[in-house]
Design a protein around this motif. Structure first.
Motif, mmCIF file in Angstrom:
data_model
loop_
_atom_site.group_PDB
_atom_site.id
_atom_site.type_symbol
_atom_site.label_atom_id
_atom_site.label_comp_id
_atom_site.label_asym_id
_atom_site.label_seq_id
_atom_site.Cartn_x
_atom_site.Cartn_y
_atom_site.Cartn_z
ATOM 1 N N ILE A 155 0.853 -1.187 0.000
ATOM 2 C CA ILE A 155 0.000 0.000 0.000
ATOM 3 C C ILE A 155 0.888 1.237 0.000
ATOM 4 O O ILE A 155 1.878 1.282 0.729
ATOM 5 N N PRO A 156 0.554 2.260 -0.789
ATOM 6 C CA PRO A 156 1.336 3.501 -0.731
ATOM 7 C C PRO A 156 1.195 4.155 0.636
ATOM 8 O O PRO A 156 0.125 4.122 1.243
ATOM 9 N N ASP A 157 2.277 4.758 1.118
ATOM 10 C CA ASP A 157 2.256 5.332 2.456
ATOM 11 C C ASP A 157 1.277 6.498 2.566
ATOM 12 O O ASP A 157 0.884 6.875 3.670
ATOM 13 N N ASN A 158 0.878 7.072 1.426
ATOM 14 C CA ASN A 158 -0.080 8.186 1.443
ATOM 15 C C ASN A 158 -1.495 7.730 1.117
ATOM 16 O O ASN A 158 -2.332 8.531 0.712
ATOM 17 N N ALA A 159 -1.778 6.445 1.316
ATOM 18 C CA ALA A 159 -3.088 5.899 0.940
ATOM 19 C C ALA A 159 -4.190 6.400 1.870
ATOM 20 O O ALA A 159 -3.945 6.859 2.995
ATOM 21 N N TYR A 160 -5.397 6.291 1.384
ATOM 22 C CA TYR A 160 -6.613 6.551 2.156
ATOM 23 C C TYR A 160 -6.522 5.805 3.485
ATOM 24 O O TYR A 160 -6.344 4.583 3.527
ATOM 25 N N GLY A 161 -6.657 6.524 4.602
ATOM 26 C CA GLY A 161 -6.408 5.958 5.912
ATOM 27 C C GLY A 161 -7.172 4.691 6.235
ATOM 28 O O GLY A 161 -6.587 3.721 6.746
ATOM 29 N N PRO A 162 -8.490 4.607 5.976
ATOM 30 C CA PRO A 162 -9.220 3.380 6.301
ATOM 31 C C PRO A 162 -8.728 2.142 5.538
ATOM 32 O O PRO A 162 -8.891 1.020 6.028
ATOM 33 N N ASN A 163 -8.140 2.324 4.361
ATOM 34 C CA ASN A 163 -7.533 1.188 3.667
ATOM 35 C C ASN A 163 -6.370 0.643 4.492
ATOM 36 O O ASN A 163 -6.194 -0.575 4.632
ATOM 37 N N ALA A 217 11.401 -2.850 -5.295
ATOM 38 C CA ALA A 217 12.251 -3.507 -4.307
ATOM 39 C C ALA A 217 11.437 -4.242 -3.252
ATOM 40 O O ALA A 217 11.916 -5.228 -2.668
ATOM 41 N N LYS A 218 10.225 -3.795 -2.996
ATOM 42 C CA LYS A 218 9.421 -4.382 -1.923
ATOM 43 C C LYS A 218 8.502 -5.491 -2.401
ATOM 44 O O LYS A 218 7.947 -6.225 -1.578
ATOM 45 N N ILE A 219 8.319 -5.650 -3.702
ATOM 46 C CA ILE A 219 7.522 -6.767 -4.207
ATOM 47 C C ILE A 219 8.309 -8.060 -4.011
ATOM 48 O O ILE A 219 9.492 -8.145 -4.367
ATOM 49 N N SER A 220 7.658 -9.039 -3.416
ATOM 50 C CA SER A 220 8.299 -10.339 -3.205
ATOM 51 C C SER A 220 7.460 -11.431 -3.848
ATOM 52 O O SER A 220 6.412 -11.158 -4.440
ATOM 53 N N ASP A 221 7.916 -12.671 -3.686
ATOM 54 C CA ASP A 221 7.147 -13.771 -4.276
ATOM 55 C C ASP A 221 5.851 -14.035 -3.513
ATOM 56 O O ASP A 221 5.023 -14.839 -3.948
ATOM 57 N N LYS A 222 5.638 -13.328 -2.392
ATOM 58 C CA LYS A 222 4.395 -13.452 -1.650
ATOM 59 C C LYS A 222 3.404 -12.323 -1.964
ATOM 60 O O LYS A 222 2.254 -12.368 -1.516
ATOM 61 N N THR A 223 3.853 -11.331 -2.712
ATOM 62 C CA THR A 223 2.998 -10.178 -2.999
ATOM 63 C C THR A 223 1.903 -10.580 -3.982
ATOM 64 O O THR A 223 2.182 -11.090 -5.067
ATOM 65 N N ARG A 224 0.664 -10.302 -3.604
ATOM 66 C CA ARG A 224 -0.470 -10.664 -4.451
ATOM 67 C C ARG A 224 -1.284 -9.452 -4.901
ATOM 68 O O ARG A 224 -2.066 -9.542 -5.847
ATOM 69 N N LEU A 225 -1.096 -8.313 -4.232
ATOM 70 C CA LEU A 225 -1.908 -7.144 -4.562
ATOM 71 C C LEU A 225 -1.138 -5.881 -4.209
ATOM 72 O O LEU A 225 -0.516 -5.804 -3.150
ATOM 73 N N VAL A 226 -1.197 -4.896 -5.117
ATOM 74 C CA VAL A 226 -0.602 -3.577 -4.880
ATOM 75 C C VAL A 226 -1.703 -2.539 -5.044
ATOM 76 O O VAL A 226 -2.362 -2.473 -6.086
ATOM 77 N N TRP A 227 -1.890 -1.726 -4.008
ATOM 78 C CA TRP A 227 -2.810 -0.598 -4.108
ATOM 79 C C TRP A 227 -2.102 0.632 -4.635
ATOM 80 O O TRP A 227 -0.929 0.869 -4.330
ATOM 81 N N LEU A 228 -2.818 1.413 -5.433
ATOM 82 C CA LEU A 228 -2.306 2.650 -6.010
ATOM 83 C C LEU A 228 -3.285 3.777 -5.684
ATOM 84 O O LEU A 228 -4.481 3.529 -5.528
ATOM 85 N N GLU A 229 -2.772 5.015 -5.595
ATOM 86 C CA GLU A 229 -3.638 6.193 -5.468
ATOM 87 C C GLU A 229 -3.066 7.333 -6.291
ATOM 88 O O GLU A 229 -1.853 7.519 -6.330
#
Length: 410
Positions: A103-111, A139-151
């Motif tokens: 999740i981006p560090d500036n994401a919508y807080g409730p997310n 750099a932070k995507i790993s083989d366990k990453t299944r979802l990336v949120w964007l804003e």
């Protein structure tokens, strides 16, 4: 002869089907009637070929789904009772124990709080990445990453990321991405076609939209949408949507359908007022930084211009629907939190309240240090106040801000 109650319930009259009007009819139902058992068994709830139960849609909700697809450029749509509910359906529908979410560090807080609460309890790990640095995401995507949120733009601080670059990182690693597109609303840019005219097809996998904001436009409806172009991905989300029993009130659907035809005009008006106020705010010594993607010194301005104002030189007068109606300021840290609160309290036209996109202008002060893992390098120090420009006169709103600034010095 049947009793009057039976006759009223089973009255045979049906009106002719040739009625046409500017607004679609409002069809409300929990139970849907089938002509016979064979039809009940044959009818399919997973597509729009027929009706099975109110939770799976009526003609009214189907119309809104299709119009929202047209707005954002998708092909399949799900409705949820709020923007946060739409976010939750995506994360719950795609993630399992042991998976990783970025999740981006500036994401919508409730997310973020959903991820740190329920998702963590269910064994799903959340990491935060710098939205202004695609290399940090990679750099932070790993083989366990299944979802990336964007804003785009970021919540509260409104920095604008290099969205195409972030999407490319996700696609190069085979990871599904989901965009919170509430700010863009399908008008600032097309989420499924980020590079129109370039010859390259590039778009997000999922677009989530808080219809509470600009599509509703009245500050009186809670609703969200999940839009995709991928039929398989849509079905995964649709099954989660069904199993969770997610539905929306058809009267709320009616309100959004009624407002949707004017969304472009309203978005343009919010945009124009916010730009005028943001430019005025630049001249006020009490504000050490003004955050609005169309301002040349605002973080990510170049990315915003490439995506949302392609080919426009004078961004202050960029075409309609390019920058929404939000701007934030950082107030000089020599002013105390109590003074900043008094400034907000002194505003008469800007009302204190969450959300945005309605006719009334709003203001909220934020404790940004509590919302970020680190203070962003691109932000000045100070107390952040976010403004949502409504549909009032820009001159009246400016005068309201001017008189309230006196409270910072008292």
């Amino acid at each position: 002869m049947a009793s009057i109650s039976t006759e009223l319930i089973h009255h045979p009259y049906t009106p002719p089907d040739s009625f046409a009007a500017p607004q679609p009819g409002v069809f409300k139902a929990s139970t849907v009637i089938f002509p016979n058992v064979a039809a009940m068994r044959e009818r399919e709830w997973k597509d729009k070929s027929g009706y099975t139960y109110g939770l799976h849609g009526t003609p009214t909700s189907f119309i809104l789904e299709e119009r929202l697809c047209a707005l954002e450029g998708g092909t399949q749509c799900l409705l949820a009772p709020s923007g946060l509910a739409a976010i939750a359906i995506v994360s719950l529908g795609l993630l399992h124990t042991g998976d990783e979410l970025l999740i981006p560090d500036n994401a919508y807080g409730p997310n973020k709080t959903l991820s740190e609460g329920e998702l963590r309890h269910w064994g799903i790990t959340t990491l935060y990445y710098n939205p202004m640095d695609p290399a940090d995401l990679a750099a932070k995507i790993s083989d366990k990453t299944r979802l990336v949120w964007l804003e785009a733009a970021g919540s509260v601080t409104l920095e604008f990321p290099d969205l195409p670059a972030l999407v490319r990182v996700c696609k190069s690693r085979g990871v599904t991405n989901a965009l919170d597109n509430t700010w863009g609303a399908g008008l600032a840019f097309q989420p499924f076609d980020l590079l129109p005219g370039s010859g390259e097809t590039l778009g997000v996998d999922i677009s989530v939209h808080a219809l509470t904001k600009y599509p509703s436009g009245g500050g009186d409806v809670l609703m969200g949408s999940i839009i995709t172009r991928d039929a398989g991905l849509h079905m995964r989300l649709k099954l989660a949507h069904m199993r969770l029993g997610i539905g929306v009130g058809v009267n709320d659907v009616e309100f959004v359908l009624r407002s949707l035809p004017s969304i472009a005009l309203r978005y343009q008006a919010h945009d124009a007022t916010a730009r005028k106020l943001a430019h005025w705010a630049l001249q006020q010594p009490e504000f050490v930084q003004v955050l609005h993607p169309a301002l040349p010194n605002s973080p990510g301005h170049a990315h915003w211009k490439t995506l949302c104002a392609r080919g426009v030189d004078d961004v202050a007068a960029a075409g309609p629907g390019n920058a929404a109606g939000l701007f934030s300021v950082l107030i000089d840290p020599r002013h105390t939190s109590a003074q900043v609160d008094a400034f907000c309290d002194a505003l008469k036209l800007f009302k204190i309240g969450y959300s945005w996109g309605g006719p009334m202008s709003l203001v909220v002060p934020y404790e940004l240090a509590e919302m970020r893992t680190t203070w962003p390098a691109w932000l000045a120090k100070g107390t952040l106040v976010r403004f949502s420009a409504g549909l009032e006169s820009a001159a009246d709103l400016q005068a309201d801000l001017q008189q309230a600034l006196q409270k910072l010095h008292s």
